[in-house]
Write an enzyme that holds these catalytic residues in place. Structure first.
Site, PDB file in Angstrom:
ATOM      1  N   CYS A   1       0.843  -1.192   0.000  1.00 44.79           N
ATOM      2  CA  CYS A   1       0.000   0.000   0.000  1.00 44.79           C
ATOM      3  C   CYS A   1       0.884   1.250   0.000  1.00 44.79           C
ATOM      4  O   CYS A   1       1.813   1.376   0.803  1.00 44.79           O
ATOM      5  CB  CYS A   1      -0.899  -0.002   1.234  1.00 44.79           C
ATOM      6  SG  CYS A   1      -1.874   1.513   1.404  1.00 44.79           S
TER       7      CYS A   1
ATOM      8  N   CYS B   1       0.019   3.075   3.652  1.00 43.50           N
ATOM      9  CA  CYS B   1       0.375   2.505   4.955  1.00 43.50           C
ATOM     10  C   CYS B   1       1.462   1.453   4.851  1.00 43.50           C
ATOM     11  O   CYS B   1       1.936   0.944   5.854  1.00 43.50           O
ATOM     12  CB  CYS B   1      -0.850   1.936   5.654  1.00 43.50           C
ATOM     13  SG  CYS B   1      -1.448   0.389   4.940  1.00 43.50           S
TER      14      CYS B   1
ATOM     15  N   CYS C   1      -6.498   0.868   6.599  1.00 46.04           N
ATOM     16  CA  CYS C   1      -5.353   1.671   6.187  1.00 46.04           C
ATOM     17  C   CYS C   1      -5.164   2.856   7.156  1.00 46.04           C
ATOM     18  O   CYS C   1      -4.054   3.140   7.617  1.00 46.04           O
ATOM     19  CB  CYS C   1      -5.580   2.175   4.761  1.00 46.04           C
ATOM     20  SG  CYS C   1      -4.106   2.825   3.952  1.00 46.04           S
TER      21      CYS C   1
END
Lengths: 258, 227, 273
Positions: free
Chosen positions: C237, C240, C268
């Site tokens: 991601c 994050c 997240c």
């Protein structure tokens, strides 16, 4: 054939099978016996009850009376789950129109493999190998395993339908006008294929047709139906060459010379 | 092997006012193993009818008709089919086969029907076709495309593929050249020698004289004949 | 609030839906027909899920609504606002705090607990539909456990693509008896169908409710030589850094720059907090 095999019980034994459509008779009081390795032809004109009889045996129609013993059980009164299990393992049905017997949006391999998967086969490689083997047996190039039936000719579709039905090694095959609508040369190929499969697999088969030429080449025994009743039955060549019933005589004499 | 006594045959034409056409009356025939009997008589006298009755192709109208111990008047279709499969061979004048089946397979088929392995059945078929001088290039083709003489030889090979104890021959030498005619006569002699009971129709008088032990004139069985 | 009954639906309707839910829980995976009502939103916007949610809500509930894992998309915002108004219940975006979560196309990354209910919006409840168009026939196939056709679909996938290409709405066998369509969740989420929470599925247009009770065995269909895999996009991601959550691929600017980020916005955000 020796006396021992002669005395074995029939695979399918039908007695008094009757189906009415309201007041009209579909078929009435039909008796027949079928042994392994034997092809029984049923001829008659449209409305003679031959397709009704086949549909009752296959469970597509509910009979009003009579029995049909298979393996010691009356298939006419079998609970639906058992009848359907029988229909997808030990029996096969070949429809006149391949689209009624095939999944047209599924590949040839998927069509052949469906009965295996329904029976619990869960190994893709094995299922595919079996499908390839069966395509070859019905004379379809195994390279076409991923093509859809809609890309096949009428004769190939019919052969695919046969492979789809026979892949589980059934003992009884019911065929409704299997060569109907096919060119004569394509018919011949299909008949030859069916004869070979019947012999090699020891299949018993019932073939419903209005084509006298087809039963002469395919059927060991013949039943002639008229108005829902069996008017004559016996060895195919005897019924066709020395017909005893007026209707059979008419039917045989109406065949155009080939 | 064959016992016929008082055999009658009529054809009834249900669609022509039930007209009854008598063909045979009081037919008599006995054939022992190893014996070849020729049916004679003018055309239309009933030779073919009697042969077809013996084959189970026609329904007997009365009397006794026993082939290899099976009474054809009362036998079930299945029993007759079994008789034909293993005991009763038949060489017809006409070839009736699925188009496109190769000649070799047509000849091998009676053996396959008896459960013979495919290669053994084909080897036997090849042996017979070789003997009958059918060119090997034709073996893989359907006999429906063959000439009359070639079809005849395929029919003969098919009829002799299995050593049937009873053989029915309908004009087996009709359209053959002298060489192949001689081969067929040899095949018939060999069948007799192994004990086959044979009934044949031979228009070819020298061929008849060469293989038949006896002649039976079917004219005596025609419905108008004096008893 | 006086113009609406609690949670919009009248009490007899909620009772009818609760009956269907209870039956669904009693026969895991079985599609229970119910008299789907007109809702103040079009079919395809979650009318099935909304009716199930309405029948389950009590005033003490705390509701979370997600669409493709996100709390802030139109559909999620609208449904959340709808229930805040017609039921007056508290709402949240935190998976952990919610007592009832209505979802479209995802199962939250944060593990659910036994006191939570997850309600799915379902467009087509019938897993056999794409190969067998007759409803009478598919019902009979379920009744008789004739599921060969499900494997035909997977077979076709492998034949055509070399692997099982079904990436969402991946069929699964529930409690060893019924095959169900888990709604269009990614197959990455299929292992989470075995959950401590109650899972309810509502299809408004098709008028079907089905359920997976807590701790029920759910097996994704597969072949021995092509086993089920809960796949996802390779990567981390961009916000994050998570590598184990389900990722959406997003075009980030006019130059076509692509990046991955968690589809579960709450997960997240919690990681970044």
């Amino acid at each position: 054939m020796n006396a021992e095999t002669m005395s074995e019980a029939p695979l399918l034994s039908v007695r008094g099978l009757t189906k009415r459509y309201g007041g009209r008779i579909g078929c009435a009081e039909v008796d027949l016996d079928l042994w392994p390795g034997e092809v029984l032809g049923i001829v008659g004109e449209s409305g003679s009850g031959k397709s009704t009889l086949l549909a009752c045996l296959a469970g597509h129609l509910e009979a009003d009376g009579g029995t049909a013993r298979y393996d010691g059980r009356d298939v006419l009164t079998l609970p639906e789950p058992e009848r359907r299990r029988l229909a997808r393992t030990d029996w096969a049905f070949v429809h006149q129109h391949a689209r009624d017997g095939l999944r047209m949006n599924v590949s040839a391999g998927g069509n052949v493999g469906e009965r295996l998967m329904a029976g619990g086969a869960r190994h893709y490689g094995d299922i595919r190998a079996t499908a390839e083997d069966w395509l070859a047996r019905v004379e379809i190039d195994p390279a076409r395993i991923d093509d859809r039936p809609s890309q096949f000719s009428g004769g190939m579709q019919q052969r695919l339908q046969i492979a789809r039905g026979l892949v589980t090694g059934p003992r009884l095959v019911l065929m409704d006008e299997p060569t109907g609508g096919l060119d004569v040369s394509v018919q011949a190929r299909l008949l030859d294929l069916l004869r070979g499969l019947v012999r090699r697999m020891g299949l018993a088969a019932i073939v419903v047709t209005h084509d006298i030429g087809v039963v002469r080449l395919l059927a060991d025994r013949l039943m002639v139906m008229k108005d829902g009743r069996v008017v004559e039955a016996g060895l195919t060549d005897r019924v066709l060459d020395d017909p005893q019933h007026g209707y059979t005589q008419l039917l045989v004499s109406s065949v155009l010379p080939t | 092997m064959i016992q016929v006594e008082g055999l009658a045959k009529d054809f009834v034409l249900h669609n022509q006012g039930g007209a009854r056409i008598p063909v045979l009356r009081a037919a008599r025939l006995e054939v022992a193993p190893g014996e070849c009997v020729a049916l004679t008589g003018a055309s239309g006298a009933g030779k073919s009818t009697l042969l077809r009755l013996l084959q189970g192709n026609y329904v007997p109208g009365g009397g006794t008709l026993v082939v290899a111990g099976l009474d054809l008047a009362t036998a079930s279709a299945r029993e007759v089919a079994a008789l034909r499969r293993g005991t009763l061979g038949y060489v017809s004048q006409f070839l009736r086969v699925v188009p496109r089946v190769p000649a070799l397979d047509v000849v091998a088929e009676p053996l396959l029907a008896l459960g013979a392995p495919e290669d053994a059945a084909r080897a036997r078929a090849a042996e017979l076709l070789t003997r009958l001088n059918l060119p090997e290039r034709l073996w893989g083709l359907s006999p429906t495309t063959f000439s009359g003489g070639e079809q005849q030889r395929v029919n003969i090979a098919r009829g002799f593929a299995h050593p049937y104890p009873v053989l029915l021959l309908d004009e087996p030498t009709a359209s053959l050249d002298p060489v192949n005619r001689a081969v067929v006569l040899d095949l018939i002699r060999e069948a007799k020698a192994r004990g086959a009971a044979i009934v044949g129709i031979f228009h070819d008088a020298p061929a008849r004289a060469a293989v038949a032990d006896r002649e039976v004139d079917v004219t005596a069985f025609s419905p108008g004949a004096a008893p | 609030m006086t113009e609406y009954n609690f949670a919009y639906l009248d009490e007899p309707t909620k009772k009818m839906i609760r009956r269907a839910i209870l039956k669904g829980l009693a026969v895991p995976g079985y599609q229970v027909p119910f008299a789907s009502r007109e809702m103040p939103m079009p079919y395809g916007w979650g009318t099935g899920g909304v009716q199930v949610t309405a029948a389950c809500l009590v005033p003490e509930d705390r509701l979370k609504v997600i669409d493709q894992g996100a709390d802030d998309t139109t559909n999620a915002v609208s449904i959340r606002a709808f229930f805040a108004r017609v039921a007056g219940v508290a709402t949240t975006t935190r998976t952990r705090e919610a007592t009832l979560i209505q979802t479209r196309h995802r199962i939250p990354e944060t593990p659910l607990s036994p006191d939570q209910i997850l309600v799915y919006q379902v467009p087509i409840p019938e897993p056999l539909r794409f190969l067998e168009p007759r409803e009478t026939e598919t019902r009979r196939m379920h009744a008789l456990e004739e599921y060969g056709l499900m494997h035909v679909k997977l077979y076709e996938d492998i034949a055509r693509h070399g692997a099982i290409a079904t990436s969402y709405a991946y069929p699964a066998l529930v409690n060893g008896r019924h095959v169900l369509d888990p709604s269009p969740i990614p197959r990455f989420d299929n292992p989470k169908l075995e959950s401590p929470a109650i899972q309810l599925f509502g299809a408004g247009r098709e008028q079907r409710i089905y359920a997976i009770p807590p701790f029920t065995r759910v097996v994704s269909l597969d072949f021995e030589d092509h086993p089920f895999e809960a796949s996802k996009a390779e990567g981390a991601c961009a916000l994050c850094g998570a590598t184990t959550s389900y990722l959406d691929e997003i075009v980030a600017d006019d130059a076509g720059t692509r990046r991955f980020q968690c589809s579960d916005t709450d997960y997240c955000a919690e990681r970044r907090a």
